[in-house]
Design a protein around this motif. Sequence first.
Motif, PDB file in Angstrom:
ATOM      1  N   ALA A   1       0.834  -1.203   0.000  1.00 31.17           N
ATOM      2  CA  ALA A   1       0.000   0.000   0.000  1.00 31.17           C
ATOM      3  C   ALA A   1       0.868   1.252   0.000  1.00 31.17           C
ATOM      4  O   ALA A   1       0.536   2.253  -0.642  1.00 31.17           O
ATOM      5  CB  ALA A   1      -0.931  -0.010   1.206  1.00 31.17           C
ATOM      6  N   TRP A   2       1.996   1.195   0.685  1.00 29.82           N
ATOM      7  CA  TRP A   2       2.931   2.319   0.700  1.00 29.82           C
ATOM      8  C   TRP A   2       3.475   2.597  -0.707  1.00 29.82           C
ATOM      9  O   TRP A   2       3.552   3.739  -1.136  1.00 29.82           O
ATOM     10  CB  TRP A   2       4.069   2.036   1.670  1.00 29.82           C
ATOM     11  CG  TRP A   2       5.151   3.059   1.616  1.00 29.82           C
ATOM     12  CD1 TRP A   2       6.343   2.951   0.985  1.00 29.82           C
ATOM     13  CD2 TRP A   2       5.119   4.368   2.174  1.00 29.82           C
ATOM     14  NE1 TRP A   2       7.056   4.108   1.130  1.00 29.82           N
ATOM     15  CE2 TRP A   2       6.328   4.993   1.850  1.00 29.82           C
ATOM     16  CE3 TRP A   2       4.171   5.060   2.918  1.00 29.82           C
ATOM     17  CZ2 TRP A   2       6.608   6.292   2.258  1.00 29.82           C
ATOM     18  CZ3 TRP A   2       4.467   6.356   3.322  1.00 29.82           C
ATOM     19  CH2 TRP A   2       5.671   6.958   2.988  1.00 29.82           C
ATOM     20  N   VAL A   3       3.846   1.548  -1.431  1.00 27.92           N
ATOM     21  CA  VAL A   3       4.385   1.718  -2.781  1.00 27.92           C
ATOM     22  C   VAL A   3       3.330   2.331  -3.697  1.00 27.92           C
ATOM     23  O   VAL A   3       3.615   3.262  -4.463  1.00 27.92           O
ATOM     24  CB  VAL A   3       4.887   0.371  -3.349  1.00 27.92           C
ATOM     25  CG1 VAL A   3       5.250   0.493  -4.815  1.00 27.92           C
ATOM     26  CG2 VAL A   3       6.078  -0.126  -2.554  1.00 27.92           C
ATOM     27  N   VAL A   4       2.115   1.835  -3.625  1.00 28.01           N
ATOM     28  CA  VAL A   4       1.042   2.357  -4.468  1.00 28.01           C
ATOM     29  C   VAL A   4       0.765   3.815  -4.121  1.00 28.01           C
ATOM     30  O   VAL A   4       0.606   4.660  -5.011  1.00 28.01           O
ATOM     31  CB  VAL A   4      -0.230   1.500  -4.321  1.00 28.01           C
ATOM     32  CG1 VAL A   4      -1.407   2.139  -5.024  1.00 28.01           C
ATOM     33  CG2 VAL A   4       0.021   0.101  -4.856  1.00 28.01           C
ATOM     34  N   PHE A   5       0.722   4.121  -2.838  1.00 29.62           N
ATOM     35  CA  PHE A   5       0.480   5.501  -2.418  1.00 29.62           C
ATOM     36  C   PHE A   5       1.580   6.433  -2.922  1.00 29.62           C
ATOM     37  O   PHE A   5       1.297   7.510  -3.422  1.00 29.62           O
ATOM     38  CB  PHE A   5       0.369   5.585  -0.896  1.00 29.62           C
ATOM     39  CG  PHE A   5       0.217   6.981  -0.385  1.00 29.62           C
ATOM     40  CD1 PHE A   5      -0.995   7.645  -0.514  1.00 29.62           C
ATOM     41  CD2 PHE A   5       1.274   7.634   0.212  1.00 29.62           C
ATOM     42  CE1 PHE A   5      -1.139   8.945  -0.054  1.00 29.62           C
ATOM     43  CE2 PHE A   5       1.145   8.928   0.671  1.00 29.62           C
ATOM     44  CZ  PHE A   5      -0.060   9.592   0.539  1.00 29.62           C
ATOM     45  N   CYS A   6       2.831   6.028  -2.778  1.00 22.51           N
ATOM     46  CA  CYS A   6       3.941   6.857  -3.266  1.00 22.51           C
ATOM     47  C   CYS A   6       3.868   7.049  -4.772  1.00 22.51           C
ATOM     48  O   CYS A   6       4.142   8.140  -5.276  1.00 22.51           O
ATOM     49  CB  CYS A   6       5.279   6.236  -2.887  1.00 22.51           C
ATOM     50  SG  CYS A   6       5.686   6.409  -1.146  1.00 22.51           S
ATOM     51  N   GLY A   7       3.496   5.998  -5.495  1.00 25.16           N
ATOM     52  CA  GLY A   7       3.389   6.098  -6.945  1.00 25.16           C
ATOM     53  C   GLY A   7       2.334   7.076  -7.399  1.00 25.16           C
ATOM     54  O   GLY A   7       2.463   7.706  -8.456  1.00 25.16           O
TER      55      GLY A   7
ATOM     56  N   VAL B   1      11.962  -0.432   4.522  1.00 20.96           N
ATOM     57  CA  VAL B   1      11.943   0.116   5.876  1.00 20.96           C
ATOM     58  C   VAL B   1      10.561  -0.072   6.496  1.00 20.96           C
ATOM     59  O   VAL B   1      10.444  -0.431   7.674  1.00 20.96           O
ATOM     60  CB  VAL B   1      12.344   1.614   5.848  1.00 20.96           C
ATOM     61  CG1 VAL B   1      12.228   2.237   7.223  1.00 20.96           C
ATOM     62  CG2 VAL B   1      13.744   1.777   5.295  1.00 20.96           C
ATOM     63  N   VAL B   2       9.517   0.165   5.711  1.00 20.99           N
ATOM     64  CA  VAL B   2       8.145  -0.016   6.199  1.00 20.99           C
ATOM     65  C   VAL B   2       7.920  -1.473   6.596  1.00 20.99           C
ATOM     66  O   VAL B   2       7.337  -1.768   7.643  1.00 20.99           O
ATOM     67  CB  VAL B   2       7.127   0.434   5.126  1.00 20.99           C
ATOM     68  CG1 VAL B   2       5.711   0.065   5.519  1.00 20.99           C
ATOM     69  CG2 VAL B   2       7.243   1.931   4.879  1.00 20.99           C
ATOM     70  N   TYR B   3       8.400  -2.403   5.777  1.00 18.97           N
ATOM     71  CA  TYR B   3       8.213  -3.821   6.060  1.00 18.97           C
ATOM     72  C   TYR B   3       8.948  -4.246   7.335  1.00 18.97           C
ATOM     73  O   TYR B   3       8.400  -4.958   8.165  1.00 18.97           O
ATOM     74  CB  TYR B   3       8.677  -4.661   4.876  1.00 18.97           C
ATOM     75  CG  TYR B   3       8.308  -6.117   5.007  1.00 18.97           C
ATOM     76  CD1 TYR B   3       7.016  -6.546   4.748  1.00 18.97           C
ATOM     77  CD2 TYR B   3       9.241  -7.058   5.402  1.00 18.97           C
ATOM     78  CE1 TYR B   3       6.663  -7.874   4.872  1.00 18.97           C
ATOM     79  CE2 TYR B   3       8.906  -8.394   5.529  1.00 18.97           C
ATOM     80  CZ  TYR B   3       7.612  -8.793   5.261  1.00 18.97           C
ATOM     81  OH  TYR B   3       7.263 -10.104   5.401  1.00 18.97           O
TER      82      TYR B   3
ATOM     83  N   VAL C   1      -5.137  -1.149   9.517  1.00 12.94           N
ATOM     84  CA  VAL C   1      -5.756   0.177   9.392  1.00 12.94           C
ATOM     85  C   VAL C   1      -4.875   1.122   8.564  1.00 12.94           C
ATOM     86  O   VAL C   1      -5.372   1.765   7.627  1.00 12.94           O
ATOM     87  CB  VAL C   1      -6.111   0.751  10.780  1.00 12.94           C
ATOM     88  CG1 VAL C   1      -6.509   2.215  10.680  1.00 12.94           C
ATOM     89  CG2 VAL C   1      -7.226  -0.061  11.413  1.00 12.94           C
ATOM     90  N   PRO C   2      -3.573   1.238   8.837  1.00 15.86           N
ATOM     91  CA  PRO C   2      -2.758   2.102   7.972  1.00 15.86           C
ATOM     92  C   PRO C   2      -2.683   1.605   6.528  1.00 15.86           C
ATOM     93  O   PRO C   2      -2.657   2.408   5.596  1.00 15.86           O
ATOM     94  CB  PRO C   2      -1.371   2.076   8.619  1.00 15.86           C
ATOM     95  CG  PRO C   2      -1.601   1.668  10.007  1.00 15.86           C
ATOM     96  CD  PRO C   2      -2.787   0.774   9.990  1.00 15.86           C
ATOM     97  N   ALA C   3      -2.659   0.282   6.328  1.00 19.57           N
ATOM     98  CA  ALA C   3      -2.629  -0.252   4.966  1.00 19.57           C
ATOM     99  C   ALA C   3      -3.906   0.116   4.221  1.00 19.57           C
ATOM    100  O   ALA C   3      -3.862   0.547   3.057  1.00 19.57           O
ATOM    101  CB  ALA C   3      -2.446  -1.769   4.981  1.00 19.57           C
ATOM    102  N   ALA C   4      -5.049  -0.017   4.880  1.00 20.01           N
ATOM    103  CA  ALA C   4      -6.316   0.346   4.250  1.00 20.01           C
ATOM    104  C   ALA C   4      -6.392   1.853   4.003  1.00 20.01           C
ATOM    105  O   ALA C   4      -6.892   2.294   2.962  1.00 20.01           O
ATOM    106  CB  ALA C   4      -7.477  -0.115   5.123  1.00 20.01           C
TER     107      ALA C   4
END
Length: 96
Positions: free
Chosen positions: A30-36, A55-57, A79-82
Motif C-alpha cells: 500500500a505504501w508503494v502504491v500511495f507513493c506512486g 523500511v516499512v516492512y 488500518v494504515p494499509a487500508a
Amino acid sequence: MNPFVIHRPGLGLLSRVTAAVLGGYLLASAWVVFCGVALPGRAEAVLAGVQLSFVVYVGAVVWAFAPVPLGRVWMGLLVPAAALAGLAALLARLEG
C-alpha cells in the motif's frame, strides 16, 4: 469473551508471524502504491516507494512482535494499509 485473546501460546505466535508476513506485505505494498500516486514523476515515485517499502516492512515486522496485545498488532498493520490504499485510490481518481 474477547476474540483477540488467544489462550494457546503457539496460536499467538502463529498469528504474530502471519501478521508480520502478510500484514507487513500489505502495508508495504500500500505504501508503494500511495507513493506512486502521491509523488510527482511516476517512475521515480514508484522507485522511491519501493526503496522505502523495505523500511516499512521491517517496521511492520518489529511491530508484529512488540509486546502489545494481538488485536492491536493486527489493527496497527491493517488500518494504515487500508488508509494508504484508500488515499491512493482517491488520488488516482482525482487525477483522472
